[in-house]
Write an enzyme that holds these catalytic residues in place. Structure first.
Site, mmCIF file in Angstrom:
data_model
loop_
_atom_site.group_PDB
_atom_site.id
_atom_site.type_symbol
_atom_site.label_atom_id
_atom_site.label_comp_id
_atom_site.label_asym_id
_atom_site.label_seq_id
_atom_site.Cartn_x
_atom_site.Cartn_y
_atom_site.Cartn_z
ATOM 1 N N HIS A 81 0.814 -1.222 0.000
ATOM 2 C CA HIS A 81 0.000 0.000 0.000
ATOM 3 C C HIS A 81 0.849 1.275 0.000
ATOM 4 C CE1 HIS A 81 0.372 -0.219 4.532
ATOM 5 N NE2 HIS A 81 0.467 1.093 4.370
ATOM 6 N N ASP A 98 -0.418 -7.726 1.544
ATOM 7 C CA ASP A 98 0.108 -6.354 1.547
ATOM 8 C C ASP A 98 1.633 -6.384 1.643
ATOM 9 O OD1 ASP A 98 0.308 -3.615 1.682
ATOM 10 O OD2 ASP A 98 -0.300 -3.472 3.784
ATOM 11 N N SER A 106 4.473 2.110 8.020
ATOM 12 C CA SER A 106 4.110 1.072 7.058
ATOM 13 C C SER A 106 5.337 0.513 6.376
ATOM 14 C CB SER A 106 3.205 1.658 5.971
ATOM 15 O OG SER A 106 1.921 1.907 6.435
#
Length: 251
Positions: free
Chosen positions: A63, A106, A197
């Site tokens: 992402h 992801d 992230s």
């Protein structure tokens, strides 16, 4: 429909059943030595973490990718205030099963346009060699340059914190079945937030997970576990990419 929102220039979704917003390390301390850590940047600004898995490949979250945006990475710089060289990304290897709505699979591998130099502060980290479960209550750690409180500003200093593995069944119950066996969960007094992230979940010196999502708007005292992509579930795909490019021997 789950929507990706860019918040304070930092990429990390907080997931709920109705939507997620992008999310640093909470209750952490300044990192001492994590030579594998990478700052993934957009227009010279940190947006995601990542980690070297070889001299030419960085693992991060899928992402963190944006269509039409050219990302660069900074290696060997715990302090982002210091002048550092930016390395361009040559290829973006996004897992073919990545689902941006549910944040399934992801995971992304960035192939750099040059081989990184072997230095004391630039080294790769090992990943699992086979599919493996991580025992509940195992003590691990996570690091990043993200915010140190909900909706806070990104940190220029790399921070780290210890976390504890949560049993997968308990995690799935807490998240109302939103997590899968391809994910791993942690809980503790600290955790990740905006800008973390793609960073690694490290257990016994091995990167076992990739920071993926957490509770929306609640980095400080989340009621549900933080969630990572479980690396060992993707080894066939990872090895195909890394093995497809001739590289010098790793660090």
């Amino acid at each position: 429909m789950i929507i990706l929102i860019l918040l304070l220039g930092a990429m990390l979704p907080h997931v709920t059943l109705t939507g997620y917003a992008n999310v640093g390390i909470i209750n952490g301390t300044k990192a001492k030595s994590r030579p594998y850590m990478v700052s993934v940047q957009k227009n010279g600004q940190h947006i995601c973490g990542g980690f070297l898995v070889s001299k030419q490949f960085v693992m991060t979250a899928a992402h963190c990718f944006e269509n039409g945006v050219k990302l660069t990475v900074v290696v060997g710089a715990h302090d982002l205030n210091r002048r550092s060289d930016h390395i361009a990304v040559k290829f973006y290897h996004i897992h073919p099963g990545y689902d941006s709505a549910k944040l399934l699979n992801d995971i992304m591998i960035l192939q750099l346009n040059k081989i990184t130099e072997n230095r004391e502060n630039v080294k790769s980290i090992s990943i699992p060699q086979k599919d493996m479960n991580i025992k509940a209550n195992s003590k691990c750690s996570v690091a990043g340059w993200g915010a140190q409180k909900t909706n806070g500003s990104p940190s220029k200093q790399l921070m780290e914190v210890n976390v504890t593995i949560v049993d997968n069944k308990k995690c799935k119950k807490k998240w109302d079945k939103q997590t899968t066996s391809r994910m791993v969960c942690t809980f503790g007094e600290g955790g990740f937030c905006q800008g973390d992230s793609g960073g690694p979940l490290v257990c016994d010196g091995t990167a076992v997970g990739v920071v993926s999502f957490n509770e929306k708007n609640n980095c400080d005292k989340p009621k549900v576990p933080n969630v990572y992509t479980r690396i060992s579930k993707f080894l066939t795909w990872i090895n195909a990419i890394l093995g497809g490019v001739k590289q010098d021997s790793d660090y």
